[in-house]
Enzyme design. Structure first.
Site, short mmCIF file in Angstrom:
data_model
loop_
_atom_site.label_atom_id
_atom_site.label_comp_id
_atom_site.label_asym_id
_atom_site.label_seq_id
_atom_site.Cartn_x
_atom_site.Cartn_y
_atom_site.Cartn_z
N GLY A 30 0.77 -1.36 -0.02
CA GLY A 30 -0.04 -0.11 0.03
C GLY A 30 0.78 1.36 -0.12
O GLY A 30 0.33 2.35 -0.12
N CYS A 239 -28.76 -8.82 -14.81
CA CYS A 239 -28.29 -8.67 -16.01
C CYS A 239 -29.35 -9.07 -17.09
O CYS A 239 -30.07 -10.31 -17.16
CB CYS A 239 -27.05 -9.45 -16.26
N CYS A 242 -27.52 -12.30 -19.26
CA CYS A 242 -27.23 -13.62 -18.91
C CYS A 242 -27.92 -13.90 -17.40
O CYS A 242 -27.85 -14.85 -17.12
CB CYS A 242 -25.63 -13.52 -18.40
N CYS A 264 -24.34 -6.77 -17.40
CA CYS A 264 -23.06 -6.99 -16.67
C CYS A 264 -22.11 -6.02 -17.31
O CYS A 264 -21.85 -5.79 -18.65
CB CYS A 264 -22.50 -8.30 -16.89
N CYS A 270 -20.19 -11.96 -18.39
CA CYS A 270 -21.53 -12.09 -18.78
C CYS A 270 -21.66 -13.28 -20.00
O CYS A 270 -22.53 -14.16 -19.99
CB CYS A 270 -22.03 -10.89 -19.70
ZN LIG Z 1 -24.57 -10.52 -17.77
#
Ligand SMILES: [Zn+2]
Ligand SMILES: Nc1ncnc2c1ncn2[C@@H]1O[C@H](COP(=O)(O)OP(=O)(O)OP(=O)(O)O)[C@@H](O)[C@H]1O
Ligand SMILES: [Mg+2]
Lengths: 278, 258
Positions: A30, A239, A242, A264, A270
Site C-alpha cells: 500500500g 443482467c 445473462c 454486466c 457475462c
Molecule cells: Zn450478464
C-alpha cells in the site's frame, strides 16, 4: 517481433529499475513508491503507468488480458492489447481464467483471480489524501505517521450531509492495517475482491510516477464507521443478457423513451455466464 | 493530596538571531493549574508559549513533561511524530485567530470529529454526540453542527475552536490571547465560558494575555514578563495585590487607573 524495439518496448535498464520498485512496493503493501517513469507512446491518462508496470513484468509465456470498464473490446483496451502484441509478440485473451496477466482500468473481473495471476491497475491519482491535503510534503508525513483522521472526517461529512457515505468509486481502503490506499476508480462493489486476493495486485501511476502493490493474501479493508459499516452497491434488477444477480451492472438506455436496461459490466463474465446457463 | 507536576521548565531561552525572544525562563506546572503569562507587547509571551507548545525549538533550556502514560519525558528531544501526536490529542493550542485552528473546508462537527478521530474508535454516533455536547458546553447552538466555520461570527468561530480542542479531553491547553481579535463585549462572554468550563473539567492551561482582568478572573499562577525575562512570578492574587517588582507595580497601578 518488429525490429527497433526491445522486448516489451522499454529498455532492459528501465525494466530492471521498475522491477526493483515493484519489489519494494510488494514489501511495503500500500505504500506509494516513486519511480523514474519513462515517456510512453501514449498520452498520460491512457494508462501509461499501468503499461510501464506490465511491460516490466511481462514474459514471452504470458497471456495478457486488458479491460477498460470491464470490457475487452473498448478502444483503449484494444489499443493497449495491440501494443503488447506488437512489442512482445505474446498471446492475448478475453477470458479472465486463461490470462496470466491482466491490465485493468476501473474494474476487477468478476471471476475470482488465482495465485498464478497478476492484475495491474491503471492509476489516475495514487494519493487518496490529495483532495484533503494538496501539499505533497504534508501527505507524505500523514502517511508516515499514520495520521489518517482527515480521511474519516470525509466519511463523517458525507454521512452528516447525505445520511450515508455517497462515495461509490475510488472508495479508500486500508492495506495490511497500515497504509491508506487508493483502489483506483473501481466501483466500491469491487473493493471486497481486493481483500485477501490470491493474485498479486500492482498499481502504476504514469503522470504521478508512483508504483504501489498489494501482495497476495493481504488484508484490505474499506474505511467505515462501526455504526455505518461499508456496503457495496446492489441492484433490484438482474443482467438482461445473462440473468446474473451477482455481478456489477451497468445501466444503459435502450430507446428514445429512456427505457433502461441493466447488463454486466464485465463482458467476459457475462458471456461465460450465458454459455453456462444455456 | 499529591498534585502531579506535569511540566518542568528550566532556563528556557530563545533568540531570533541576535534578538532576545525569551531568556532564562524557569517554572513548574501542576495538574489542574491555570498559568497566566502577562507583559507588555514584545516582552516574549508568544515566544515562550511557542517554545512550550513545540511550535518553535528554543535556542537553549529544558522542558520535562510528565504524560498520563509514559512517565517523564524530555519534550525537546521527542521525535517529530510524537510531538505531532501530542498536539493532535493530548495537548491543544487555541490560536488567537480561530482560522488558524479550524479547517474551513469542513463543517463544525467535522472539525471536532477530526480531533476525536486521532484517538477515538471509529464510531459516527460517538463523534456526533460528542460534537454536539461540546458545542453546547461552549454555548453554541448544537443544531448548527453541520454548518461551516465561515458561516459563524468571529466569536462563534473561537467557541468552535475551543470546543474542538477540549473535546479530546487534553492534558494541557495553550491559549495565546484567545479573545484578542474580538469585540470587547464578545470577549467577556467567551472568557466567562472558558472560566466555567476549565473549572468544570479541571483542565491544565497556560494562557497568554496582556489583560490583567483576564488574569485575575482566570489564572492561579502568574509569570510577569518584560524584555524577554520573567521579572516576577507567584500566585496570581499575591502578585496582583502585593506586586514586588517595580514593573509589576507599574502594570497593576495602570489597570487601577483605567
Ligand atoms: Zn450478464
Ligand atoms: N519571528 C521573529 N523573528 C524575529 N524577532 C521576533 C520574531 N517573533 C518575535 N520577535 C521578537 O521577539 C520579541 C518577543 O516577541 P513576542 O512575539 O514573543 O512578544 P509578545 O509578548 O507575544 O508580544 P505581543 O503582546 O505583541 O504579542 C520581540 O522583540 C519581537 O520583536
Ligand atoms: Mg504575542
Amino acid at each position: 517481433m518488429k525490429t527497433g524495439f526491445n522486448f516489451a518496448y522499454l529498455d532492459e535498464a528501465t525494466k530492471r529499475m521498475i522491477r526493483r520498485k515493484i519489489l519494494k512496493a510488494v514489501c511495503i503493501p500500500g505504500y506509494q513508491c516513486p519511480f523514474g517513469g519513462r515517456e510512453m507512446p501514449l498520452a498520460y491518462g491512457w494508462g501509461t503507468g499501468g503499461i510501464q508496470v506490465t511491460a516490466s513484468i511481462i514474459g514471452k509465456q504470458d497471456i495478457l488480458k486488458v479491460i477498460d470498464q470491464g470490457a475487452d473490446d473498448t478502444t483503449n483496451a484494444v489499443s493497449i492489447k495491440n501494443f503488447f502484441k506488437r512489442v512482445c509478440n505474446i498471446m492475448t485473451t478475453d477470458r479472465t481464467a486463461e490470462a496470466s496477466l491482466i491490465q485493468t482500468r476501473h474494474r476487477i473481473p468478476e471471476t475470482t483471480l488465482n495465485k498464478d495471476q497478476i492484475i495491474v491497475y491503471q492509476v489516475p491519482q495514487p494519493e487518496p489524501l490529495r483532495k484533503l491535503e494538496p501539499k505533497e510534503k504534508e501527505t507524505r508525513k500523514l502517511h508516515a505517521y499514520k495520521e489518517y483522521a482527515l480521511m474519516h472526517v470525509k466519511l463523517y461529512e458525507e454521512i452528516s450531509q447525505f445520511g450515508s457515505v455517497i462515495k461509490t468509486w475510488a472508495y479508500p481502503v486500508e492495506t495490511n492495517n497500515r497504509y491508506i490506499t487508493d483502489p483506483t476508480p473501481i466501483p466500491k462493489f469491487d473493493n471486497p475482491k481486493m481483500n485477501n486476493m490470491e493474485a498479486l495486485q500492482l498499481f502504476g501511476a504514469g503522470r504521478e510516477k508512483r508504483i504501489y502493490a498489494i501482495p497476495p493474501y493481504t488484508k484490505v479493508k474499506s474505511l467505515d464507521f462501526d455504526d455505518h459499516p461499508f456496503e457495496i452497491q446492489t441492484w433490484d434488477e438482474c443482467c438482461s443478457i445473462c440473468g446474473s444477480t451477482k455481478s456489477y451492472l451497468d445501466e444503459i438506455i435502450i430507446n428514445n423513451e429512456g427505457k433502461k436496461n441493466f447488463i454486466c459490466s464485465d463482458t467476459d463474465f457475462c458471456k461465460s455466464n450465458l454459455e453456462k446457463n444455456k | 493530596m499529591n498534585i502531579k507536576k506535569i511540566m518542568h521548565v528550566e532556563n528556557l531561552t530563545h533568540f531570533y538571531g541576535n534578538q532576545i525572544g525569551c531568556k532564562g525562563i524557569n517554572f513548574d506546572l501542576y495538574k489542574g493549574e491555570i498559568l497566566g503569562i502577562v507583559g507588555e507587547s514584545g516582552s516574549g509571551k508568544s515566544t515562550l508559549l511557542k517554545c512550550l507548545s513545540g511550535e518553535i525549538s528554543p535556542s537553549a533550556g529544558k522542558i520535562n513533561i510528565s504524560l498520563d502514560q509514559g512517565g517523564v519525558k524530555d519534550f525537546l528531544s521527542l521525535p517529530e511524530q510524537e510531538k505531532r501526536q501530542l498536539m493532535r490529542s493530548m495537548w491543544g493550542i487555541v490560536h488567537q485567530n480561530p482560522r488558524d485552528g479550524l479547517n474551513l473546508r469542513i463543517s463544525a462537527g467535522g472539525n471536532i470529529a477530526e480531533r476525536l478521530l486521532n484517538v477515538s474508535e471509529k464510531n459516527y454516533s460517538f463523534l456526533r454526540n460528542t460534537g454536539k455536547y461540546w458545542m453546547e458546553k461552549t454555548e453554541m447552538d448544537p443544531d448548527r453542527i453541520d454548518e461551516f466555520p465561515l458561516s459563524f461570527s468571529g466569536g462563534m468561530q473561537q467557541r468552535l475552536q475551543i470546543s474542538k480542542i477540549l473535546s479530546s479531553n487534553p492534558q494541557i491547553v495553550f491559549m495565546d490571547e484567545p479573545t484578542g481579535g474580538l469585540d470587547v463585549s464578545v470577549q467577556a462572554k467567551i472568557l466567562d465560558t472558558i472560566k466555567s468550563i476549565v473549572r468544570d473539567i479541571n483542565v491544565t492551561m497556560i494562557i497568554v494575555t496582556h489583560d490583567l482582568a483576564v488574569v485575575r478572573f482566570l489564572t492561579d499562577k502568574l509569570l510577569v514578563m518584560k524584555d524577554g525575562i520573567v521579572v516576577e512570578t507567584g500566585l496570581t492574587d499575591r502578585v496582583l495585590d502585593d506586586p514586588q517588582h517595580s514593573y509589576t507595580q507599574l502594570l497593576t497601578s495602570s489597570i487601577l487607573q483605567v
